[in-house]
Motif scaffolding. Structure first.
Motif, PDB file in Angstrom:
ATOM      1  N   VAL A  27       9.990   1.840   7.207  1.00 30.03           N
ATOM      2  CA  VAL A  27       9.642   1.257   8.502  1.00 30.03           C
ATOM      3  C   VAL A  27       9.702   2.404   9.497  1.00 30.03           C
ATOM      4  N   ALA A  28       8.539   2.915   9.880  1.00 33.72           N
ATOM      5  CA  ALA A  28       8.456   4.074  10.779  1.00 33.72           C
ATOM      6  C   ALA A  28       7.229   3.888  11.655  1.00 33.72           C
ATOM      7  N   HIS A  29       7.452   3.338  12.817  1.00 38.02           N
ATOM      8  CA  HIS A  29       6.352   2.967  13.716  1.00 38.02           C
ATOM      9  C   HIS A  29       5.507   4.177  14.089  1.00 38.02           C
ATOM     10  N   PRO A  54      15.409  -3.334  -0.510  1.00 40.12           N
ATOM     11  CA  PRO A  54      13.979  -3.191  -0.820  1.00 40.12           C
ATOM     12  C   PRO A  54      13.125  -4.039   0.122  1.00 40.12           C
ATOM     13  N   LEU A  55      11.961  -3.482   0.488  1.00 45.15           N
ATOM     14  CA  LEU A  55      11.004  -4.185   1.340  1.00 45.15           C
ATOM     15  C   LEU A  55       9.633  -4.147   0.657  1.00 45.15           C
ATOM     16  N   PRO A  56       9.429  -5.025  -0.329  1.00 47.41           N
ATOM     17  CA  PRO A  56       8.217  -4.945  -1.146  1.00 47.41           C
ATOM     18  C   PRO A  56       6.946  -5.408  -0.456  1.00 47.41           C
ATOM     19  N   VAL A  57       7.055  -6.140   0.653  1.00 47.35           N
ATOM     20  CA  VAL A  57       5.856  -6.587   1.371  1.00 47.35           C
ATOM     21  C   VAL A  57       5.437  -5.490   2.341  1.00 47.35           C
ATOM     22  N   ALA A  58       4.458  -4.698   1.942  1.00 44.59           N
ATOM     23  CA  ALA A  58       3.901  -3.613   2.754  1.00 44.59           C
ATOM     24  C   ALA A  58       4.934  -2.536   3.092  1.00 44.59           C
ATOM     25  N   GLY A  59       6.060  -2.509   2.373  1.00 46.49           N
ATOM     26  CA  GLY A  59       7.126  -1.580   2.717  1.00 46.49           C
ATOM     27  C   GLY A  59       7.808  -1.937   4.027  1.00 46.49           C
ATOM     28  N   LEU A  60       7.574  -3.166   4.516  1.00 44.94           N
ATOM     29  CA  LEU A  60       8.086  -3.594   5.814  1.00 44.94           C
ATOM     30  C   LEU A  60       8.967  -4.829   5.742  1.00 44.94           C
ATOM     31  N   ASN A  65       0.882  -1.172   0.000  1.00 44.72           N
ATOM     32  CA  ASN A  65       0.000   0.000   0.000  1.00 44.72           C
ATOM     33  C   ASN A  65       0.915   1.216   0.000  1.00 44.72           C
ATOM     34  N   PHE A  66       1.227   1.710  -1.194  1.00 40.82           N
ATOM     35  CA  PHE A  66       2.245   2.751  -1.345  1.00 40.82           C
ATOM     36  C   PHE A  66       1.833   3.674  -2.484  1.00 40.82           C
ATOM     37  N   HIS A  67       1.548   4.954  -2.178  1.00 40.88           N
ATOM     38  CA  HIS A  67       0.931   5.808  -3.193  1.00 40.88           C
ATOM     39  C   HIS A  67       1.472   7.233  -3.223  1.00 40.88           C
ATOM     40  N   CYS A  68       2.730   7.456  -2.893  1.00 41.87           N
ATOM     41  CA  CYS A  68       3.241   8.826  -2.911  1.00 41.87           C
ATOM     42  C   CYS A  68       4.171   9.043  -4.106  1.00 41.87           C
TER      43      CYS A  68
END
Length: 554
Positions: free
Chosen positions: A439-441, A482-488, A351-354
């Motif tokens: 990754v930013a909690h 790269p972290l393609p799974v949910a950016g995580l 979910n990445f839309h910027c």
């Protein structure tokens, strides 16, 4: 099928005994435990229940559950109590389903919780929301074992209707509620533990956020169980370990957040070894590491009792705890430092839309006054300090000042187009370049720190281009995991991910950072529910007042 016997010195945590025995395994369960004469058994290895991580976010390892399991079993870990709120904040129910489905493809004992705080606060932009109805829907599922950490402790104390509804849903379905109340003491801690129930009743039963012995004692006296956390960023073992002497039935071990290189190095086994080396009684230590989590969360992990699932480990001795073999459901899943669990193919979800950013997006106009509000990062802690320091000015703008270790930090909304939020931070120590991460909690927007607007912009855009990851930029040099799974999380082999992450960590330190885990520390600078000062995509946030504050007071 899975029928065999093993002989060793059996560590029986239920009876608190150690004795030579033959353990018979049949179809994945313990068929019999037969005591043996003590003669000629001194050189036998030890058979004991496997280790349990009592609170961890699998996503923070940057590995999907099946890969996390492959690495963890090498260290004797057979089960985790796993809060999937990282991916839930990105993808909601779809994210939780991804974790459950991937985890089901491995023999490891995962106990997932229903995330209680998605989003964690209304002061940030997350990718999803889990309403009380959605949380109850999760709690009805057999795969969900508990309500994950209730981070909205101000909401609990204020009697927020939605917060109390989630706690009530967990109690309705007979599932424990995990706590998260950093710094709460005395009557406030007791009120939080009650979670809206009358005096004498406990709703929230654990806390893993204690960073002082005194805080933990207050919560223990309320009847809560305390988790001793030692992760890649927050390290509270030394402050809390001695509580094992007097509260062996109320203590557990956890990592909370563990980066891949740390997981390759060790897991709960390292805490067991350290606790025993301090002289803490063996049974007290092993209760925290193996027994208490199973009992508290009603895990389906075995304890080497007749009829239990055959989940156990073989260790060389009870000092070094060198893991020779790990068994889950009677299957040997690790031996002599090698994982025996096969990799599972993974299809990425996200979910990445910027869109890309530009250097002027990070400009801050200098205020009339000299001073600015600065976040002070603390090595090995999730809490931060609030500083007031003179800002560096150039051409009417506030800029980074590497000579004074005063750098710009930004959070960029990754779910929709919005102006970046920018502030200043101390203790990252960079002399050049920038670090960035998706990754930013807990909302997992893009976070970056750097010595100039151009460096920060390059790092953010590298994350945008890959739709998630952790990266270092230094002029023309750009390195990313790269972290393609949910950016995580990565889709790659866990050991390869650990190597790539370790290389980025070394590069970050070569740029000047003196932090033990610069990327892990960076990821928590957006965690608003931990005091004292943090940054969200909407602005600089005062965690004590639970309100926004100005970077440059007028």
């Amino acid at each position: 099928m899975n029928t065999f016997t093993l002989t060793g010195q059996l560590v029986d945590l239920v009876q608190e005994k150690i004795y030579p025995a033959e353990v018979a395994v049949e179809q994945g369960r313990i068929r019999a435990v037969t005591p043996l004469p003590s003669k000629d058994t001194a050189d036998l290895p030890y058979l004991m229940p496997g280790f349990v991580d009592a609170h961890v976010h699998i996503e923070s390892s940057m590995l999907v559950p099946s890969e996390f399991a492959r690495l963890a079993v090498v260290h004797g870990t057979v089960a985790t109590v796993s809060d999937p709120h990282e991916i839930a904040n990105v993808m909601g129910m779809d994210g939780v389903d991804f974790m459950l489905q991937n985890a089901a493809k491995t023999p490891f004992r995962f106990c997932f919780g229903a995330p209680s705080c998605v989003p964690a606060t209304p002061f940030e932009t997350a990718g999803a929301e889990l309403t009380p109805a959605a949380v109850e829907q999760l709690l009805q599922r057999s795969e969900i074992g508990y309500l994950s950490e209730m981070m909205n402790f101000p909401g609990v104390l204020a009697g927020d209707e939605a917060v109390l509804a989630k706690i009530a849903a967990a109690r309705k379905h007979g599932k424990p509620v995990d706590g998260h109340a950093p710094g709460l003491r005395g009557t406030a801690a007791e009120q939080y533990a009650r979670g809206g129930l009358p005096d004498g009743q406990l709703a929230i039963t654990t806390d893993h956020e204690c960073f002082t012995r005194e805080e933990a004692l207050d919560k223990l006296r309320c009847g809560m169980k305390i988790l001793i956390r030692e992760g890649s960023a927050a390290r509270n073992f030394e402050a809390l370990a001695d509580l094992l002497y007097d509260y062996p039935n109320q203590m557990m071990f956890c990592s909370d957040d563990k980066h891949p290189d740390s997981l390759v190095a060790g897991h709960i086994n390292t805490l067991v070894k350290r606790a025993c080396a301090k002289g803490i009684p063996l049974m007290h230590v092993l209760k925290a590491a193996c027994l208490n989590p199973v009992l508290h969360y009603k895990l389906n992990s075995g304890l080497l009792q007749r009829g239990d699932a055959a989940d156990f480990i073989v260790v060389s001795d009870l000092r070094e705890f060198c893991v020779l073999q790990t068994y889950i459901a009677g299957i040997r899943v690790a031996e002599n430092g090698k994982t025996l669990i096969a990799p599972v193919p993974v299809t990425a979800v996200n979910n990445f839309h910027c869109a890309p950013v530009k250097p002027p997006d990070f400009v801050i106009t200098a205020p009339p006054g000299e001073n600015i509000t600065v976040i002070e990062a603390l090595d090995g802690q999730l809490i931060t300090n609030r500083l007031t320091l003179p800002g560096k000015r150039e051409g009417g703008l506030l800029v980074s000042d590497p000579d004074r270790d005063l750098l710009k930090i930004t959070v960029v909304n990754r779910y929709r187009e919005a102006p970046p939020s920018v502030a200043f931070i101390r203790n990252f120590g960079l002399k050049r370049g920038a670090l960035a991460s998706s990754v930013a909690h807990d909302s997992h927007n893009i976070i970056a720190v750097g010595v100039s607007d151009e460096d920060i912009c390059a790092a953010v855009n590298l994350i945008v281009r890959h739709r998630g990851g952790v990266c270092v930029t230094d002029g023309e040099r750009q390195e990313i995991l790269p972290l393609p799974v949910a950016g995580l999380m990565s889709t790659e082999d866990g050991y390869e991910v650990a190597e790539k992450y370790a290389a980025l960590d070394r590069l970050a330190k070569a740029l000047g950072s003196g932090l033990q885990a610069p990327f892990m520390t960076l990821s928590f600078m957006a965690l608003l529910v931990i005091p004292h000062l943090k940054l969200s995509d909407k602005g600089l946030f005062d965690g004590d007042r639970f309100a926004f504050t100005a970077v440059a007071p007028a």
